[in-house]
Design a protein around this motif. Structure first.
Motif, mmCIF file in Angstrom:
data_model
loop_
_atom_site.group_PDB
_atom_site.id
_atom_site.type_symbol
_atom_site.label_atom_id
_atom_site.label_comp_id
_atom_site.label_asym_id
_atom_site.label_seq_id
_atom_site.Cartn_x
_atom_site.Cartn_y
_atom_site.Cartn_z
ATOM 1 N N PHE A 25 43.551 37.930 52.673
ATOM 2 C CA PHE A 25 44.618 38.380 51.786
ATOM 3 C C PHE A 25 44.194 39.590 50.954
ATOM 4 O O PHE A 25 45.005 40.469 50.687
ATOM 5 N N ALA A 26 42.930 39.639 50.537
ATOM 6 C CA ALA A 26 42.465 40.763 49.715
ATOM 7 C C ALA A 26 42.483 42.062 50.517
ATOM 8 O O ALA A 26 43.015 43.083 50.050
ATOM 9 N N PHE A 27 41.927 42.036 51.716
ATOM 10 C CA PHE A 27 41.914 43.258 52.524
ATOM 11 C C PHE A 27 43.316 43.586 53.040
ATOM 12 O O PHE A 27 43.681 44.753 53.177
ATOM 13 N N GLY A 28 44.107 42.548 53.293
ATOM 14 C CA GLY A 28 45.504 42.787 53.660
ATOM 15 C C GLY A 28 46.281 43.439 52.526
ATOM 16 O O GLY A 28 47.107 44.326 52.747
ATOM 17 N N ALA A 29 45.998 43.032 51.296
ATOM 18 C CA ALA A 29 46.649 43.641 50.136
ATOM 19 C C ALA A 29 46.228 45.095 49.982
ATOM 20 O O ALA A 29 47.063 45.963 49.678
ATOM 21 N N LEU A 30 44.954 45.387 50.191
ATOM 22 C CA LEU A 30 44.502 46.784 50.126
ATOM 23 C C LEU A 30 45.247 47.631 51.150
ATOM 24 O O LEU A 30 45.668 48.758 50.858
ATOM 25 N N TRP A 31 45.395 47.093 52.342
ATOM 26 C CA TRP A 31 46.116 47.820 53.394
ATOM 27 C C TRP A 31 47.578 48.030 52.999
ATOM 28 O O TRP A 31 48.116 49.124 53.162
ATOM 29 N N ALA A 32 48.217 46.989 52.469
ATOM 30 C CA ALA A 32 49.624 47.089 52.066
ATOM 31 C C ALA A 32 49.796 48.083 50.924
ATOM 32 O O ALA A 32 50.770 48.858 50.909
ATOM 33 N N ILE A 33 48.883 48.103 49.978
ATOM 34 C CA ILE A 33 48.957 49.057 48.867
ATOM 35 C C ILE A 33 48.777 50.474 49.395
ATOM 36 O O ILE A 33 49.483 51.405 48.979
ATOM 37 N N HIS A 34 47.860 50.636 50.326
ATOM 38 C CA HIS A 34 47.653 51.956 50.952
ATOM 39 C C HIS A 34 48.915 52.424 51.658
ATOM 40 O O HIS A 34 49.205 53.617 51.698
ATOM 41 N N ARG A 35 49.683 51.496 52.194
ATOM 42 C CA ARG A 35 50.931 51.817 52.901
ATOM 43 C C ARG A 35 52.110 52.002 51.945
ATOM 44 O O ARG A 35 53.230 52.205 52.380
ATOM 45 N N GLY A 36 51.861 51.902 50.637
ATOM 46 C CA GLY A 36 52.898 52.198 49.663
ATOM 47 C C GLY A 36 53.582 51.001 49.026
ATOM 48 O O GLY A 36 54.574 51.165 48.323
ATOM 49 N N ARG A 37 53.093 49.821 49.248
ATOM 50 C CA ARG A 37 53.695 48.628 48.631
ATOM 51 C C ARG A 37 53.386 48.593 47.139
ATOM 52 O O ARG A 37 52.440 49.209 46.671
ATOM 53 N N MET A 38 54.164 47.802 46.412
ATOM 54 C CA MET A 38 53.986 47.685 44.966
ATOM 55 C C MET A 38 52.649 47.003 44.663
ATOM 56 O O MET A 38 52.409 45.870 45.094
ATOM 57 N N THR A 39 51.808 47.678 43.920
ATOM 58 C CA THR A 39 50.444 47.220 43.677
ATOM 59 C C THR A 39 50.382 45.867 43.008
ATOM 60 O O THR A 39 49.692 44.962 43.475
ATOM 61 N N LYS A 40 51.074 45.692 41.887
ATOM 62 C CA LYS A 40 50.960 44.437 41.135
ATOM 63 C C LYS A 40 51.444 43.246 41.947
ATOM 64 O O LYS A 40 50.819 42.190 41.931
ATOM 65 N N ARG A 41 52.529 43.411 42.646
ATOM 66 C CA ARG A 41 53.069 42.302 43.425
ATOM 67 C C ARG A 41 52.121 41.936 44.571
ATOM 68 O O ARG A 41 51.826 40.771 44.803
ATOM 69 N N VAL A 42 51.628 42.937 45.262
ATOM 70 C CA VAL A 42 50.779 42.685 46.421
ATOM 71 C C VAL A 42 49.400 42.183 45.992
ATOM 72 O O VAL A 42 48.884 41.218 46.549
ATOM 73 N N TRP A 43 48.779 42.825 45.000
ATOM 74 C CA TRP A 43 47.442 42.425 44.579
ATOM 75 C C TRP A 43 47.468 41.107 43.799
ATOM 76 O O TRP A 43 46.467 40.402 43.720
ATOM 77 N N GLY A 44 48.603 40.746 43.274
ATOM 78 C CA GLY A 44 48.719 39.496 42.530
ATOM 79 C C GLY A 44 48.424 38.276 43.377
ATOM 80 O O GLY A 44 47.899 37.271 42.878
ATOM 81 N N LEU A 45 48.723 38.335 44.673
ATOM 82 C CA LEU A 45 48.471 37.182 45.546
ATOM 83 C C LEU A 45 46.978 36.885 45.690
ATOM 84 O O LEU A 45 46.570 35.744 45.470
ATOM 85 N N PRO A 46 46.122 37.862 46.027
ATOM 86 C CA PRO A 46 44.695 37.539 46.085
ATOM 87 C C PRO A 46 44.141 37.072 44.737
ATOM 88 O O PRO A 46 43.288 36.177 44.689
ATOM 89 N N VAL A 47 44.627 37.650 43.647
ATOM 90 C CA VAL A 47 44.162 37.228 42.318
ATOM 91 C C VAL A 47 44.571 35.777 42.060
ATOM 92 O O VAL A 47 43.765 34.972 41.575
ATOM 93 N N ALA A 48 45.795 35.424 42.410
ATOM 94 C CA ALA A 48 46.253 34.043 42.230
ATOM 95 C C ALA A 48 45.453 33.075 43.104
ATOM 96 O O ALA A 48 45.088 31.978 42.656
ATOM 97 N N LEU A 49 45.146 33.481 44.327
ATOM 98 C CA LEU A 49 44.342 32.633 45.204
ATOM 99 C C LEU A 49 42.930 32.452 44.656
ATOM 100 O O LEU A 49 42.349 31.367 44.762
#
Length: 177
Positions: free
Chosen positions: A24-48
């Motif tokens: 999930f952490a590396f997937g979030a980095l990839w999604a953020i790189h692709r332009g996804r909303m940072t807080k929403r995407v990075w929030g999942l690995p932090v919650a996990l």
């Protein structure tokens, strides 16, 4: 209603999380790189990671409660090694959680914290594998589960009466060979 012993039922969640968090952490980095909303995407690995810390703490607490029972069968040094590895997992987990939480910020601080958190998730994985390996050794190598097995013949153990008609676990008495 709760399993007895409780520790083996609890430990599976932190084991699963240490495996899933890097994905999930590396997937979030990839999604953020692709332009996804940072807080929403990075929030999942932090919650996990927060769930990992909480579930690892709960696993440690349930293990400490069951330590007395298992010490009757397993050497204290083996139990202590598993417990110390679990404490290290929690310490690393809290550290990575705090650093990863900074990844919810934008800018250079947030970006750096996200990369540190993703790399730290691999450290969590290594720490979790160590805890799981030592716990597995307690059960499968040192026989910790025997502290909870009914010693009545036929319930968890062979009767030992030597009857040839009984099924053998390892097939040592196979007449076809």
């Amino acid at each position: 209603m709760l399993p007895d012993p409780l520790h083996p039922a609890i430990v599976h969640l932190p084991i699963a999380l240490v495996i899933l968090i890097p994905i999930f952490a590396f997937g979030a980095l990839w999604a953020i790189h692709r332009g996804r909303m940072t807080k929403r995407v990075w929030g999942l690995p932090v919650a996990l990671m927060a769930l990992l810390v909480a579930s690892a703490w709960l696993a440690l607490e349930t293990g400490e409660r069951e330590e007395e029972t298992v010490e009757a069968i397993v050497a204290e040094s083996a139990i202590d090694a598993h417990e110390e590895a679990a404490e290290q997992l929690i310490a690393v987990g809290v550290t990575i959680l705090l650093l990863s939480s900074l990844g919810l910020f934008s800018g250079r601080l947030g970006g750096t914290a996200r990369w540190v958190g993703a790399a730290g998730s691999l450290v969590l994985l290594a720490a979790g594998v160590q805890v799981g390996r030592l716990g597995g050794e307690l059960v499968y190598r040192h026989g910790a589960a025997a502290a909870y097995v009914d010693s009545t013949p036929g319930v968890g153990q062979p009767s030992g009466d030597g009857q040839r008609g009984e099924r053998r676990e390892r097939g040592d008495d196979d007449d076809r060979n």
